[in-house]
Design a protein around this motif. Sequence first.
Motif, PDB file in Angstrom:
ATOM      1  N   LEU A   1       8.209   5.551  -3.967  1.00  0.00           N
ATOM      2  CA  LEU A   1       8.475   4.127  -3.765  1.00  0.00           C
ATOM      3  C   LEU A   1       7.828   3.305  -4.869  1.00  0.00           C
ATOM      4  O   LEU A   1       6.695   3.574  -5.280  1.00  0.00           O
ATOM      5  CB  LEU A   1       7.941   3.669  -2.406  1.00  0.00           C
ATOM      6  CG  LEU A   1       8.621   4.259  -1.165  1.00  0.00           C
ATOM      7  CD1 LEU A   1       8.012   3.650   0.089  1.00  0.00           C
ATOM      8  CD2 LEU A   1      10.125   4.008  -1.197  1.00  0.00           C
ATOM      9  N   GLN A   2       8.555   2.292  -5.329  1.00  0.00           N
ATOM     10  CA  GLN A   2       8.065   1.410  -6.377  1.00  0.00           C
ATOM     11  C   GLN A   2       7.886  -0.003  -5.838  1.00  0.00           C
ATOM     12  O   GLN A   2       8.449  -0.356  -4.795  1.00  0.00           O
ATOM     13  CB  GLN A   2       9.040   1.394  -7.557  1.00  0.00           C
ATOM     14  CG  GLN A   2       9.239   2.737  -8.209  1.00  0.00           C
ATOM     15  CD  GLN A   2      10.206   2.671  -9.381  1.00  0.00           C
ATOM     16  OE1 GLN A   2      10.546   1.590  -9.871  1.00  0.00           O
ATOM     17  NE2 GLN A   2      10.651   3.825  -9.848  1.00  0.00           N
ATOM     18  N   GLU A   3       7.132  -0.799  -6.551  1.00  0.00           N
ATOM     19  CA  GLU A   3       6.902  -2.184  -6.144  1.00  0.00           C
ATOM     20  C   GLU A   3       8.230  -2.922  -6.001  1.00  0.00           C
ATOM     21  O   GLU A   3       9.091  -2.852  -6.875  1.00  0.00           O
ATOM     22  CB  GLU A   3       6.020  -2.886  -7.163  1.00  0.00           C
ATOM     23  CG  GLU A   3       5.671  -4.321  -6.783  1.00  0.00           C
ATOM     24  CD  GLU A   3       4.737  -4.981  -7.774  1.00  0.00           C
ATOM     25  OE1 GLU A   3       4.453  -6.185  -7.596  1.00  0.00           O
ATOM     26  OE2 GLU A   3       4.312  -4.300  -8.727  1.00  0.00           O
ATOM     27  N   GLY A   4       8.396  -3.620  -4.886  1.00  0.00           N
ATOM     28  CA  GLY A   4       9.600  -4.389  -4.640  1.00  0.00           C
ATOM     29  C   GLY A   4      10.701  -3.637  -3.942  1.00  0.00           C
ATOM     30  O   GLY A   4      11.725  -4.227  -3.577  1.00  0.00           O
ATOM     31  N   ASP A   5      10.514  -2.325  -3.732  1.00  0.00           N
ATOM     32  CA  ASP A   5      11.545  -1.554  -3.041  1.00  0.00           C
ATOM     33  C   ASP A   5      11.737  -2.038  -1.607  1.00  0.00           C
ATOM     34  O   ASP A   5      10.766  -2.371  -0.916  1.00  0.00           O
ATOM     35  CB  ASP A   5      11.170  -0.064  -2.992  1.00  0.00           C
ATOM     36  CG  ASP A   5      11.464   0.655  -4.302  1.00  0.00           C
ATOM     37  OD1 ASP A   5      12.022   0.015  -5.215  1.00  0.00           O
ATOM     38  OD2 ASP A   5      11.135   1.851  -4.398  1.00  0.00           O
TER      39      ASP A   5
ATOM     40  N   GLY B   1       0.795  -1.222   0.000  1.00  0.00           N
ATOM     41  CA  GLY B   1       0.000   0.000   0.000  1.00  0.00           C
ATOM     42  C   GLY B   1       0.828   1.273   0.000  1.00  0.00           C
ATOM     43  O   GLY B   1       0.322   2.353  -0.324  1.00  0.00           O
ATOM     44  N   TRP B   2       2.121   1.153   0.359  1.00  0.00           N
ATOM     45  CA  TRP B   2       3.000   2.324   0.371  1.00  0.00           C
ATOM     46  C   TRP B   2       3.593   2.629  -1.008  1.00  0.00           C
ATOM     47  O   TRP B   2       4.142   3.715  -1.213  1.00  0.00           O
ATOM     48  CB  TRP B   2       4.125   2.121   1.380  1.00  0.00           C
ATOM     49  CG  TRP B   2       3.659   2.208   2.793  1.00  0.00           C
ATOM     50  CD1 TRP B   2       3.288   1.176   3.607  1.00  0.00           C
ATOM     51  CD2 TRP B   2       3.487   3.401   3.570  1.00  0.00           C
ATOM     52  NE1 TRP B   2       2.911   1.638   4.842  1.00  0.00           N
ATOM     53  CE2 TRP B   2       3.024   2.997   4.838  1.00  0.00           C
ATOM     54  CE3 TRP B   2       3.689   4.759   3.311  1.00  0.00           C
ATOM     55  CZ2 TRP B   2       2.757   3.916   5.849  1.00  0.00           C
ATOM     56  CZ3 TRP B   2       3.431   5.670   4.305  1.00  0.00           C
ATOM     57  CH2 TRP B   2       2.954   5.251   5.566  1.00  0.00           C
TER      58      TRP B   2
ATOM     59  N   LEU C   1       4.999   0.766   8.688  1.00  0.00           N
ATOM     60  CA  LEU C   1       5.345   0.462   7.301  1.00  0.00           C
ATOM     61  C   LEU C   1       4.938  -0.933   6.852  1.00  0.00           C
ATOM     62  O   LEU C   1       4.790  -1.173   5.645  1.00  0.00           O
ATOM     63  CB  LEU C   1       6.846   0.657   7.089  1.00  0.00           C
ATOM     64  CG  LEU C   1       7.332   2.105   7.160  1.00  0.00           C
ATOM     65  CD1 LEU C   1       8.833   2.174   6.952  1.00  0.00           C
ATOM     66  CD2 LEU C   1       6.609   2.973   6.134  1.00  0.00           C
ATOM     67  N   THR C   2       4.762  -1.856   7.786  1.00  0.00           N
ATOM     68  CA  THR C   2       4.358  -3.203   7.386  1.00  0.00           C
ATOM     69  C   THR C   2       2.844  -3.364   7.330  1.00  0.00           C
ATOM     70  O   THR C   2       2.339  -4.460   7.093  1.00  0.00           O
ATOM     71  CB  THR C   2       4.949  -4.265   8.341  1.00  0.00           C
ATOM     72  OG1 THR C   2       4.569  -3.963   9.684  1.00  0.00           O
ATOM     73  CG2 THR C   2       6.474  -4.301   8.225  1.00  0.00           C
ATOM     74  N   HIS C   3       2.127  -2.270   7.554  1.00  0.00           N
ATOM     75  CA  HIS C   3       0.665  -2.279   7.417  1.00  0.00           C
ATOM     76  C   HIS C   3       0.248  -1.268   6.354  1.00  0.00           C
ATOM     77  O   HIS C   3       0.987  -0.318   6.069  1.00  0.00           O
ATOM     78  CB  HIS C   3      -0.007  -1.931   8.749  1.00  0.00           C
ATOM     79  CG  HIS C   3       0.126  -3.009   9.779  1.00  0.00           C
ATOM     80  ND1 HIS C   3       1.287  -3.197  10.500  1.00  0.00           N
ATOM     81  CD2 HIS C   3      -0.748  -3.966  10.193  1.00  0.00           C
ATOM     82  CE1 HIS C   3       1.123  -4.238  11.334  1.00  0.00           C
ATOM     83  NE2 HIS C   3      -0.094  -4.717  11.158  1.00  0.00           N
ATOM     84  N   GLU C   4      -0.910  -1.466   5.790  1.00  0.00           N
ATOM     85  CA  GLU C   4      -1.416  -0.548   4.782  1.00  0.00           C
ATOM     86  C   GLU C   4      -1.616   0.824   5.386  1.00  0.00           C
ATOM     87  O   GLU C   4      -2.162   0.956   6.492  1.00  0.00           O
ATOM     88  CB  GLU C   4      -2.735  -1.075   4.208  1.00  0.00           C
ATOM     89  CG  GLU C   4      -3.257  -0.269   3.036  1.00  0.00           C
ATOM     90  CD  GLU C   4      -4.430  -0.948   2.355  1.00  0.00           C
ATOM     91  OE1 GLU C   4      -4.863  -0.441   1.317  1.00  0.00           O
ATOM     92  OE2 GLU C   4      -4.893  -1.984   2.869  1.00  0.00           O
ATOM     93  N   PRO C   5      -1.159   1.874   4.707  1.00  0.00           N
ATOM     94  CA  PRO C   5      -1.309   3.225   5.258  1.00  0.00           C
ATOM     95  C   PRO C   5      -2.777   3.621   5.375  1.00  0.00           C
ATOM     96  O   PRO C   5      -3.624   3.210   4.573  1.00  0.00           O
ATOM     97  CB  PRO C   5      -0.568   4.109   4.238  1.00  0.00           C
ATOM     98  CG  PRO C   5      -0.542   3.304   2.988  1.00  0.00           C
ATOM     99  CD  PRO C   5      -0.478   1.868   3.411  1.00  0.00           C
TER     100      PRO C   5
END
Length: 217
Positions: free
Chosen positions: A186-190, A151-152, A208-212
Amino acid sequence: MGCGRVGATLAQSLENYGHSVAVVDQNPDSFRRLSPEFGGKKVTGIGFDRDTLIQAGIDECYAFAAVSDGDNSNILAARVAREKFGVEHVVARIYDTQRAEIYQRLGISTVATVRWTSDQVLRRMLPLGATDEYRDPSGNVRLCQIDVHPGWYGRSVGAVDRITGARTAFVSRYGTGQLVDSGSVLQEGDIVHLLVHAASVSTVERILTHEPQPEED
């Protein structure tokens, strides 16, 4: 000090970079791990013995690494190099994590082998979370590698820093480290590498490990 696999590899790498190297080990057979082309000194003796260290040239050395298999030997050798001979750049390999942290606070850089290996295995098993990459000698500031919730992706580094209260040092993208600024997205996989106050690591990890949340957009 120490000509096991780590010591031999380290000595060879330093010589390849153009440095003069001396290797100390109690067992002369250990020097067989070095390349036949190794041009440095090979000193048989105890790595924390003053005479042995002098024979190895510690009076003229820039840096000292204690990487034998024994924590006590590594700690003693590192302290002798630092406190008796005034070597500024000293690092010791320590298996006991708690002792490693103590000596880190005393100004002796340590590599906690077991903790580092465990963290790397955990990161590959359980990708979400925070892993220490560096701690300053006081233990107050940590550089942490943190995987972020999908989600970030698409949000700016500036937003991450503002919401978490941490500071983004760099991101790993497609296996390559990249410096970023507040406007970078930020991009996917960063994988994000953050400078975080030690007391805030769990909070930053939780964010950061949860959806904003919508208000964090």
